[in-house]
Write a protein that holds these residues in place. Structure first.
Motif, mmCIF file in Angstrom:
data_model
loop_
_atom_site.group_PDB
_atom_site.id
_atom_site.type_symbol
_atom_site.label_atom_id
_atom_site.label_comp_id
_atom_site.label_asym_id
_atom_site.label_seq_id
_atom_site.Cartn_x
_atom_site.Cartn_y
_atom_site.Cartn_z
ATOM 1 N N UNK A 68 0.827 -1.208 0.000
ATOM 2 C CA UNK A 68 0.000 0.000 0.000
ATOM 3 C C UNK A 68 0.856 1.251 0.000
ATOM 4 N N UNK A 69 1.873 1.293 0.840
ATOM 5 C CA UNK A 69 2.722 2.481 0.874
ATOM 6 C C UNK A 69 3.558 2.568 -0.390
ATOM 7 N N UNK A 70 3.946 1.431 -0.922
ATOM 8 C CA UNK A 70 4.714 1.443 -2.171
ATOM 9 C C UNK A 70 3.854 1.976 -3.305
ATOM 10 N N UNK A 71 2.563 1.630 -3.319
ATOM 11 C CA UNK A 71 1.666 2.128 -4.359
ATOM 12 C C UNK A 71 1.540 3.635 -4.271
ATOM 13 N N UNK A 72 1.403 4.179 -3.068
ATOM 14 C CA UNK A 72 1.307 5.622 -2.901
ATOM 15 C C UNK A 72 2.594 6.287 -3.360
ATOM 16 N N UNK A 73 3.701 5.726 -2.949
ATOM 17 C CA UNK A 73 4.989 6.291 -3.322
ATOM 18 C C UNK A 73 5.178 6.220 -4.831
ATOM 19 N N UNK A 74 4.769 5.115 -5.425
ATOM 20 C CA UNK A 74 4.901 4.957 -6.865
ATOM 21 C C UNK A 74 4.051 5.977 -7.600
ATOM 22 N N UNK A 75 2.846 6.237 -7.120
ATOM 23 C CA UNK A 75 1.972 7.232 -7.748
ATOM 24 C C UNK A 75 2.600 8.625 -7.667
ATOM 25 N N UNK A 76 3.143 8.972 -6.505
ATOM 26 C CA UNK A 76 3.817 10.261 -6.356
ATOM 27 C C UNK A 76 5.032 10.325 -7.277
ATOM 28 N N UNK A 77 5.830 9.256 -7.307
ATOM 29 C CA UNK A 77 7.008 9.227 -8.170
ATOM 30 C C UNK A 77 6.623 9.377 -9.641
ATOM 31 N N UNK A 78 5.541 8.700 -10.032
ATOM 32 C CA UNK A 78 5.068 8.784 -11.411
ATOM 33 C C UNK A 78 4.642 10.215 -11.756
ATOM 34 N N UNK A 79 3.926 10.847 -10.840
ATOM 35 C CA UNK A 79 3.502 12.234 -11.064
ATOM 36 C C UNK A 79 4.704 13.178 -11.129
ATOM 37 N N UNK A 80 5.692 12.941 -10.269
ATOM 38 C CA UNK A 80 6.894 13.776 -10.294
ATOM 39 C C UNK A 80 7.692 13.549 -11.584
ATOM 40 N N UNK A 81 7.707 12.311 -12.073
ATOM 41 C CA UNK A 81 8.376 12.018 -13.350
ATOM 42 C C UNK A 81 7.666 12.734 -14.504
ATOM 43 N N UNK A 82 6.329 12.679 -14.503
ATOM 44 C CA UNK A 82 5.555 13.370 -15.538
ATOM 45 C C UNK A 82 5.817 14.870 -15.479
ATOM 46 N N UNK A 83 5.850 15.405 -14.268
ATOM 47 C CA UNK A 83 6.128 16.830 -14.078
ATOM 48 C C UNK A 83 7.514 17.186 -14.599
ATOM 49 N N UNK A 84 8.511 16.383 -14.278
ATOM 50 C CA UNK A 84 9.880 16.648 -14.722
ATOM 51 C C UNK A 84 9.978 16.607 -16.249
ATOM 52 N N UNK A 85 9.304 15.653 -16.875
ATOM 53 C CA UNK A 85 9.322 15.557 -18.339
ATOM 54 C C UNK A 85 8.649 16.770 -18.962
ATOM 55 N N UNK A 86 7.518 17.178 -18.394
ATOM 56 C CA UNK A 86 6.804 18.346 -18.912
ATOM 57 C C UNK A 86 7.632 19.615 -18.711
#
Length: 156
Positions: free
Chosen positions: A16-34
């Protein structure tokens, strides 16, 4: 609770915590790419339509003019009139939108929806509900029709 049941409970919570962290990481990756797309293509002077929706006073569609990273003019699109210069700081540049979005992602809000412009990378739509049980703290904004400005001062 003995150590075995505590250990098993911990193992169950790790995904569960890994899923939350992964979602945040994914959003931060999308933000960095944008943000990288924006940095690579950002004009020195640009203007865009900006509409923030929230439970706050004095909300209206605006045309925001930016030169060298500073808001130089804001025009109320309902009245077609420029706002007083002291109101310029009430409106963001694209770089400020990226910074705000970065902070929102790190808050791990209850709900967050983000769209980026495919060509330039700027955040074109953001909708956030920070706390599930809090009322009226939600907001969204839309950025569209971003174009390179030539001489925004001439529009006054």
């Amino acid at each position: 609770m003995n150590w075995r049941s505590g250990f098993l409970l911990g193992l169950c919570l790790v995904p569960l915590t890994a899923a939350c962290s992964t979602e945040e990481d994914e959003r931060l990756d999308d933000l960095a790419a944008a943000r990288s797309r924006w940095i690579a293509n950002a004009p020195g002077a640009y203007d865009f339509n900006y509409l923030r929706s929230c439970f706050c006073p004095d909300v209206f569609p605006a045309r925001v003019y930016v030169v060298d990273g500073v808001v130089t003019l804001v025009r109320n699109l309902k009245t077609s009139t420029p706002l007083p210069e002291e109101r310029n700081d009430d409106f963001p540049t694209v770089d400020q939108l990226f910074n705000e979005l970065d902070a929102l992602i790190r808050l791990e809000p209850h709900q967050l929806e983000v769209s980026y412009d495919q060509q330039l990378g700027y955040p074109s739509f953001v909708s956030v509900d920070i706390e599930e049980r809090m009322v009226d703290e939600e907001f969204s904004y839309t950025v569209d029709d971003l174009v390179t400005s030539i001489q925004p001062e001439a529009l006054r």
